[in-house]
Design an enzyme around this catalytic site. Sequence first.
Site, PDB file in Angstrom:
ATOM      1  N   ASP A 104     -19.145   2.136  21.534  1.00 19.26           N
ATOM      2  CA  ASP A 104     -20.436   2.697  21.973  1.00 19.26           C
ATOM      3  C   ASP A 104     -21.043   3.729  21.017  1.00 19.26           C
ATOM      4  OD1 ASP A 104     -18.960   5.091  22.511  1.00 19.26           O
ATOM      5  OD2 ASP A 104     -18.607   4.486  24.591  1.00 19.26           O
ATOM      6  N   HIS A 119     -12.144  -0.981  17.085  1.00 19.37           N
ATOM      7  CA  HIS A 119     -12.710  -2.267  17.506  1.00 19.37           C
ATOM      8  C   HIS A 119     -14.133  -2.488  17.010  1.00 19.37           C
ATOM      9  CE1 HIS A 119      -9.621  -2.524  21.034  1.00 19.37           C
ATOM     10  NE2 HIS A 119      -9.130  -2.971  19.912  1.00 19.37           N
ATOM     11  N   CYS A 152     -29.392 -12.320  10.055  1.00 20.76           N
ATOM     12  CA  CYS A 152     -29.129 -11.440   8.914  1.00 20.76           C
ATOM     13  C   CYS A 152     -30.453 -11.228   8.176  1.00 20.76           C
ATOM     14  CB  CYS A 152     -28.086 -12.087   8.007  1.00 20.76           C
ATOM     15  SG  CYS A 152     -27.962 -11.271   6.411  1.00 20.76           S
ATOM     16  N   THR A 193      -7.543   5.149  28.253  1.00 25.11           N
ATOM     17  CA  THR A 193      -7.304   3.738  27.913  1.00 25.11           C
ATOM     18  C   THR A 193      -6.272   3.150  28.860  1.00 25.11           C
ATOM     19  OG1 THR A 193      -6.552   2.143  26.254  1.00 25.11           O
ATOM     20  CG2 THR A 193      -5.658   4.373  26.051  1.00 25.11           C
ATOM     21  N   SER A 194      -6.485   1.881  29.228  1.00 31.02           N
ATOM     22  CA  SER A 194      -5.538   1.214  30.121  1.00 31.02           C
ATOM     23  C   SER A 194      -4.252   0.856  29.378  1.00 31.02           C
ATOM     24  CB  SER A 194      -6.167  -0.050  30.706  1.00 31.02           C
ATOM     25  OG  SER A 194      -6.522  -0.931  29.656  1.00 31.02           O
ATOM     26  N   ASN A 218      -5.482  10.385  31.976  1.00 28.92           N
ATOM     27  CA  ASN A 218      -6.020   9.205  32.669  1.00 28.92           C
ATOM     28  C   ASN A 218      -5.849   9.450  34.177  1.00 28.92           C
ATOM     29  OD1 ASN A 218      -6.457   6.501  33.698  1.00 28.92           O
ATOM     30  ND2 ASN A 218      -5.988   5.729  31.649  1.00 28.92           N
ATOM     31  N   GLU A 220      -5.441   7.266  36.295  1.00 28.10           N
ATOM     32  CA  GLU A 220      -4.537   6.238  36.836  1.00 28.10           C
ATOM     33  C   GLU A 220      -3.307   6.079  35.950  1.00 28.10           C
ATOM     34  OE1 GLU A 220      -6.850   2.699  37.479  1.00 28.10           O
ATOM     35  OE2 GLU A 220      -8.269   3.860  38.692  1.00 28.10           O
TER      36      GLU A 220
HETATM   37  P1  OAD Z   1     -10.110  -0.334  30.042  1.00 31.75           P
HETATM   38  O1  OAD Z   1     -11.356  -0.638  30.786  1.00 31.75           O
HETATM   39  O2  OAD Z   1      -9.066  -1.369  29.941  1.00 31.75           O
HETATM   40  O3  OAD Z   1      -9.421   0.933  30.701  1.00 31.75           O
HETATM   41  C1  OAD Z   1     -10.142   2.088  31.010  1.00 31.75           C
HETATM   42  C2  OAD Z   1      -9.156   3.154  31.407  1.00 31.75           C
HETATM   43  O4  OAD Z   1      -9.897   4.342  31.616  1.00 31.75           O
HETATM   44  C3  OAD Z   1      -8.388   2.875  32.696  1.00 31.75           C
HETATM   45  O5  OAD Z   1      -7.013   3.115  32.489  1.00 31.75           O
HETATM   46  C4  OAD Z   1      -8.958   3.892  33.679  1.00 31.75           C
HETATM   47  O6  OAD Z   1      -7.974   4.390  34.592  1.00 31.75           O
HETATM   48  C5  OAD Z   1      -9.401   4.993  32.757  1.00 31.75           C
HETATM   49  N1  OAD Z   1     -10.481   5.841  33.260  1.00 31.75           N
HETATM   50  C6  OAD Z   1     -11.492   5.521  34.095  1.00 31.75           C
HETATM   51  N2  OAD Z   1     -12.310   6.570  34.298  1.00 31.75           N
HETATM   52  C7  OAD Z   1     -11.809   7.576  33.533  1.00 31.75           C
HETATM   53  C8  OAD Z   1     -12.211   8.916  33.276  1.00 31.75           C
HETATM   54  N3  OAD Z   1     -13.296   9.441  33.845  1.00 31.75           N
HETATM   55  N4  OAD Z   1     -11.462   9.660  32.442  1.00 31.75           N
HETATM   56  C9  OAD Z   1     -10.344   9.139  31.861  1.00 31.75           C
HETATM   57  N5  OAD Z   1      -9.934   7.888  32.046  1.00 31.75           N
HETATM   58  C10 OAD Z   1     -10.641   7.114  32.874  1.00 31.75           C
HETATM   59  O7  OAD Z   1     -10.574   0.181  28.612  1.00 31.75           O
HETATM   60  P2  OAD Z   1      -9.771   0.219  27.239  1.00 31.75           P
HETATM   61  O8  OAD Z   1      -8.360   0.624  27.439  1.00 31.75           O
HETATM   62  O9  OAD Z   1     -10.592   1.006  26.297  1.00 31.75           O
HETATM   63  O10 OAD Z   1     -12.055  -4.255  23.410  1.00 31.75           O
HETATM   64  O11 OAD Z   1      -9.806  -1.287  26.819  1.00 31.75           O
HETATM   65  C11 OAD Z   1      -9.311  -1.661  25.576  1.00 31.75           C
HETATM   66  C12 OAD Z   1     -10.185  -2.715  24.957  1.00 31.75           C
HETATM   67  O12 OAD Z   1     -10.326  -3.795  25.858  1.00 31.75           O
HETATM   68  C13 OAD Z   1     -11.598  -2.289  24.679  1.00 31.75           C
HETATM   69  O13 OAD Z   1     -11.743  -1.601  23.452  1.00 31.75           O
HETATM   70  C14 OAD Z   1     -12.337  -3.576  24.631  1.00 31.75           C
HETATM   71  C15 OAD Z   1     -11.684  -4.274  25.803  1.00 31.75           C
HETATM   72  O14 OAD Z   1     -11.673  -5.602  25.719  1.00 31.75           O
HETATM   73  C16 OAD Z   1     -13.086  -4.600  22.597  1.00 31.75           C
HETATM   74  O15 OAD Z   1     -14.242  -4.320  22.800  1.00 31.75           O
HETATM   75  C17 OAD Z   1     -12.651  -5.353  21.427  1.00 31.75           C
END
Ligand code: OAD
Length: 247
Positions: A104, A119, A152, A193-194, A218, A220
């Site tokens: 973003d 990414h 492009c 991050t999850s 996090n 969760e």
């Molecule tokens: P996810 O959507 O998998 O996970 C988001 C995490 O943020 C979860 O563990 C939530 O518990 C946590 N969360 C939610 N609200 C929050 C808050 N206010 N503060 C802190 N944590 C919070 O997102 P990513 O782990 O980033 O790939 O996913 C990894 C990748 O999967 C992304 O970069 C994307 C996606 O496919 C690409 O775009 C290539």
Amino acid sequence: MTQIELVAEKIRSTPNITVLTGAGMSAESGVPTFRGGGADNLWNGRRPEELANPDAFQLDPKLVWKWYDWRRQVIAKCQPNEGHLFLSTLSRHEGFTLITQNVDGLHERCGTMNVVCFHGSIWEMKMAFDSNPEPRVWRNEEVPLNEIPPLCPVTHKLARPNIVWFGEPIDPKVVGKATRAASSCDLFITIGTSARVHPAADLIELAKASDAFTIEINPEQTPASGLVDMVIQAAAVEALSAIKAKL
Ligand code: OAD
């Protein structure tokens, strides 16, 4: 000493700090996360995984671009939150690296230094179906896009987002920089991050194996929760604001 006081103390006394952020970092800015969060992250009933992959793009580039155009419109309305701003301040210290899985651009928008975009970026494009290992990348910040799919500007061939899709490898230079930052830091903080998408999630394990003090922020539990030295079960803004107040 509370958890938060201990983290503040570590930040004060640690020379090399690496932070890994995921979608939860931007959740409080209004950017939908990928997993969890009900139907927020669906677009016309489709899950991100169904669209963010090379096969979906080959089949229907216009559809995939419509989804990215929608996401760009959502993100353009969002502002960096207090957590982004705090990390931006920390980034002025030597030895700080921020690895983000987020495309973003919110970390960059508030002047964060030494950001590794693991990414890619939703604000960059490159030519589609181009096997060049060092492709030409250009910025495009049109919101909404003038044409879908965009082309492009030089070759007038189909463009694609400069984003790593499911099933695609990450640029070895980016992996190298992230790996070095994770393996050479003394303090590693993973935020929002999850920890389910690899190789990004492997960086947490790498930092731990390299003897860094590892912290997860996090609300969760994740697969990383059992691995790190400290879990702060809170939202990013809440936790980072509390840490900032103790510095
Ligand atoms: P996810 O959507 O998998 O996970 C988001 C995490 O943020 C979860 O563990 C939530 O518990 C946590 N969360 C939610 N609200 C929050 C808050 N206010 N503060 C802190 N944590 C919070 O997102 P990513 O782990 O980033 O790939 O996913 C990894 C990748 O999967 C992304 O970069 C994307 C996606 O496919 C690409 O775009 C290539």
